[in-house]
Write a protein that holds these residues in place. Structure first.
Motif, PDB file in Angstrom:
ATOM      1  N   ASP A  18       0.945  -1.076   0.023  1.00 24.69           N
ATOM      2  CA  ASP A  18      -0.085  -0.052  -0.084  1.00 24.69           C
ATOM      3  C   ASP A  18       0.860   1.170   0.129  1.00 24.69           C
ATOM      4  O   ASP A  18       2.250   1.265  -0.002  1.00 24.69           O
ATOM      5  N   SER A  19       0.372   2.398   0.060  1.00 23.53           N
ATOM      6  CA  SER A  19       1.139   3.656   0.135  1.00 23.53           C
ATOM      7  C   SER A  19       0.812   4.734   1.132  1.00 23.53           C
ATOM      8  O   SER A  19       1.028   5.829   0.869  1.00 23.53           O
ATOM      9  N   ARG A  20       0.088   4.088   2.193  1.00 21.60           N
ATOM     10  CA  ARG A  20      -0.210   5.261   3.059  1.00 21.60           C
ATOM     11  C   ARG A  20       0.806   5.352   4.269  1.00 21.60           C
ATOM     12  O   ARG A  20       1.016   4.352   4.786  1.00 21.60           O
ATOM     13  N   THR A  21       1.259   6.726   4.598  1.00 20.28           N
ATOM     14  CA  THR A  21       2.113   6.704   5.789  1.00 20.28           C
ATOM     15  C   THR A  21       1.578   7.719   6.694  1.00 20.28           C
ATOM     16  O   THR A  21       0.985   8.606   6.368  1.00 20.28           O
ATOM     17  N   ASN A  22       1.522   7.485   7.979  1.00 17.26           N
ATOM     18  CA  ASN A  22       1.023   8.492   8.882  1.00 17.26           C
ATOM     19  C   ASN A  22       1.812   8.648  10.066  1.00 17.26           C
ATOM     20  O   ASN A  22       2.466   7.533  10.632  1.00 17.26           O
ATOM     21  N   ALA A  23       2.121   9.581  10.508  1.00 17.66           N
ATOM     22  CA  ALA A  23       2.924  10.289  11.623  1.00 17.66           C
ATOM     23  C   ALA A  23       1.468  10.874  12.750  1.00 17.66           C
ATOM     24  O   ALA A  23       1.416  12.027  12.464  1.00 17.66           O
ATOM     25  N   GLY A  24       0.878  10.060  13.261  1.00 22.43           N
ATOM     26  CA  GLY A  24      -0.115  10.635  13.921  1.00 22.43           C
ATOM     27  C   GLY A  24      -1.380  10.556  12.947  1.00 22.43           C
ATOM     28  O   GLY A  24      -1.097  10.414  11.853  1.00 22.43           O
ATOM     29  N   ILE A  25      -2.287  10.714  13.540  1.00 22.28           N
ATOM     30  CA  ILE A  25      -3.615  10.790  12.828  1.00 22.28           C
ATOM     31  C   ILE A  25      -3.957  11.815  12.036  1.00 22.28           C
ATOM     32  O   ILE A  25      -4.724  11.754  10.781  1.00 22.28           O
ATOM     33  N   ASP A  26      -3.201  12.991  12.079  1.00 22.59           N
ATOM     34  CA  ASP A  26      -3.719  13.962  11.423  1.00 22.59           C
ATOM     35  C   ASP A  26      -2.397  14.310  10.498  1.00 22.59           C
ATOM     36  O   ASP A  26      -2.302  15.771   9.827  1.00 22.59           O
ATOM     37  N   GLN A  27      -1.496  13.531  10.222  1.00 23.94           N
ATOM     38  CA  GLN A  27      -0.278  13.698   9.313  1.00 23.94           C
ATOM     39  C   GLN A  27      -0.073  12.534   8.340  1.00 23.94           C
ATOM     40  O   GLN A  27       0.644  11.534   8.495  1.00 23.94           O
ATOM     41  N   VAL A  28      -1.086  12.585   7.514  1.00 29.28           N
ATOM     42  CA  VAL A  28      -1.039  11.297   6.688  1.00 29.28           C
ATOM     43  C   VAL A  28      -0.665  11.762   5.043  1.00 29.28           C
ATOM     44  O   VAL A  28      -0.836  12.854   4.654  1.00 29.28           O
ATOM     45  N   SER A  29       0.263  10.931   4.685  1.00 27.57           N
ATOM     46  CA  SER A  29       0.901  11.292   3.346  1.00 27.57           C
ATOM     47  C   SER A  29       0.925   9.858   2.524  1.00 27.57           C
ATOM     48  O   SER A  29       0.883   8.710   3.029  1.00 27.57           O
ATOM     49  N   THR A  30       1.532  10.297   1.129  1.00 27.19           N
ATOM     50  CA  THR A  30       1.462   8.905   0.299  1.00 27.19           C
ATOM     51  C   THR A  30       3.042   8.645  -0.039  1.00 27.19           C
ATOM     52  O   THR A  30       3.603   9.738  -0.437  1.00 27.19           O
ATOM     53  N   TYR A  31       3.359   7.494   0.275  1.00 27.28           N
ATOM     54  CA  TYR A  31       4.895   7.333  -0.194  1.00 27.28           C
ATOM     55  C   TYR A  31       4.780   5.713  -0.765  1.00 27.28           C
ATOM     56  O   TYR A  31       4.110   5.066  -0.022  1.00 27.28           O
ATOM     57  N   SER A  32       5.428   5.515  -1.727  1.00 28.34           N
ATOM     58  CA  SER A  32       5.505   4.236  -2.345  1.00 28.34           C
ATOM     59  C   SER A  32       6.520   3.541  -1.282  1.00 28.34           C
ATOM     60  O   SER A  32       7.421   3.828  -0.880  1.00 28.34           O
ATOM     61  N   LYS A  33       6.218   2.106  -1.195  1.00 29.87           N
ATOM     62  CA  LYS A  33       6.701   1.269  -0.136  1.00 29.87           C
ATOM     63  C   LYS A  33       7.444   0.133  -0.966  1.00 29.87           C
ATOM     64  O   LYS A  33       7.687  -0.842  -0.358  1.00 29.87           O
ATOM     65  N   MET A  34       7.522   0.348  -2.135  1.00 30.38           N
ATOM     66  CA  MET A  34       8.140  -0.610  -3.041  1.00 30.38           C
ATOM     67  C   MET A  34       9.375   0.044  -3.733  1.00 30.38           C
ATOM     68  O   MET A  34       9.250   0.863  -4.451  1.00 30.38           O
ATOM     69  N   PHE A  35      10.538  -0.648  -3.522  1.00 33.82           N
ATOM     70  CA  PHE A  35      11.821  -0.014  -4.134  1.00 33.82           C
ATOM     71  C   PHE A  35      12.550  -1.112  -5.037  1.00 33.82           C
ATOM     72  O   PHE A  35      12.587  -2.181  -4.515  1.00 33.82           O
ATOM     73  N   THR A  36      12.915  -0.627  -6.442  1.00 30.28           N
ATOM     74  CA  THR A  36      13.535  -1.654  -7.076  1.00 30.28           C
ATOM     75  C   THR A  36      15.184  -0.931  -7.190  1.00 30.28           C
ATOM     76  O   THR A  36      15.355   0.278  -6.996  1.00 30.28           O
TER      77      THR A  36
END
Lengths: 241, 241
Positions: A18-36
């Motif tokens: 998936d691609s959801r990252t959060n630092a606390g419930i009010d700081q949600v962002s999108t980062y790829s978690k798949m690296f080639t």
């Protein structure tokens, strides 16, 4: 939170993240978690990551830097995938240990990784690398590895994934597993990435990205929900006597 | 570990619990986690428990003792189920606090409870009581409460349980939820207990016990597995292009 699955089959590998990252419930962002990685033509390696974003970004960057600087020990020089998992595990655990003094404050630098792929002359494999740097691989009975929020999506993998399952069937199952997890945990979210690696091809270009409204994701979710409802209606009913 | 579910429906309550208790992986035993109380004919109360067995046994025993000794505050004297949940929560949290000094050693005295039932003149209800003594109840959107190993069995509840679901359908769904959990977590195990309470009857005698080889449990597991496999076969397939 995160959810990643690596399925190791007779025909190759199916990797999903998936691609959801959060630092606390009010700081949600999108980062790829798949690296080639830019490896040589005789190897294909993919990293999936769960846990502290600073830690996983550091590890991915360090792996790339070691290749670029042609360090004696890098993802291109190691002969076995298990040695590569050792090497990745050392970078991971030493980065986490830097923060050992801060952990009392509730700060969690831990991350868990999956390294999957193939090095020429060896079979394709997947390794789950723990924050301590040690790792496990799959077995005939358990042909998959999960990191992050693994429980909601596990039953469907247990039911349908066997070593002889086709890559397309496994990708379908991985997406159902991912969708079940997204329904139950809001900290797991799209876009969903799927990478299909057919063994001995050394080609990791079959990478697919499903945003929230992707027609196939919606079709699959709808069809699965309807069939489950049908199945439930057909169950033998509890008899109150 | 443990898995208990309380479902609060328009028609009444469906309560389910497993019976496996373990102190370490090599000390596994069987204890019912469902307690009923000798209350007066105008009230029916059931307690479900998860967590430290010493703590939950103490709470159940203390509740019974307060009734027997006709203490001014006991399960028979309180006018509202939420007051009863407060009272149970006080006994629970004060028992846990006794061990506050020992927690550094990894000892975990915590327990979580569900109190469900009906007191004459009030609707039937269910409350989840936290180790701190506070509690939550169900809603129209979330008509169930879970304690213990809740994740594996949650998706099926989310899909099929609505306030208007019949008691028999909800009991069927609760058993599927329980069976999914048992498949994925060996520390949740039979016998499974199911109690069906029809509203305004003040009768908690509809209590069923399913051992591991109970014909209905086996039939349900088999039918559910087969229908899911069928469903998976019918899913639109992942297209590698």
């Amino acid at each position: 939170m995160t959810y990643c699955v690596a399925i190791s089959l007779d025909d190759g590998l199916v990797l999903t993240s998936d691609s959801r990252t959060n630092a606390g419930i009010d700081q949600v962002s999108t980062y790829s978690k798949m690296f080639t990685f830019e490896t040589d033509p005789n190897r294909s390696l993919v990293l999936l990551s769960a846990g502290n974003l600073a830690t996983t970004q550091y590890v991915a960057e360090q792996l790339k830097r070691d290749i670029r600087e042609t360090q004696p020990r890098n993802l291109n020089t190691l002969s076995y995938l298990s040695d590569a998992a050792d090497y990745v595990g050392e970078i991971l655990s030493s980065r986490i240990r830097r923060h050992a003094d801060n952990e009392a404050s509730g700060f969690a630098p831990e991350a868990t990784l999956i390294l999957a792929g193939q090095i020429h002359g060896n079979p394709h494999q997947a390794f789950l690398i723990y924050p301590q740097g040690n790792h496990i691989t799959t077995s005939q009975e358990t042909p998959y590895l999960q990191i992050g929020e693994s429980k909601y999506g596990k039953p469907v993998l247990d039911r349908f994934i066997r070593p002889h399952t086709s890559l397309a069937d496994a990708a379908t199952c991985a997406l159902i597993s991912m969708d079940s997890t997204m329904q139950s945990n809001v900290s797991v979210g799209p876009p969903i990435e799927v990478l299909i690696y057919r063994k001995d091809t050394f080609d990791v270009s079959k990478r697919y990205r499903f945003h929230a409204e992707h027609p196939y994701l919606i079709e699959l979710r709808k069809a699965w929900g309807e069939r489950l409802r049908q199945a439930f209606c057909e169950m033998p009913r509890f008899n109150e006597q």
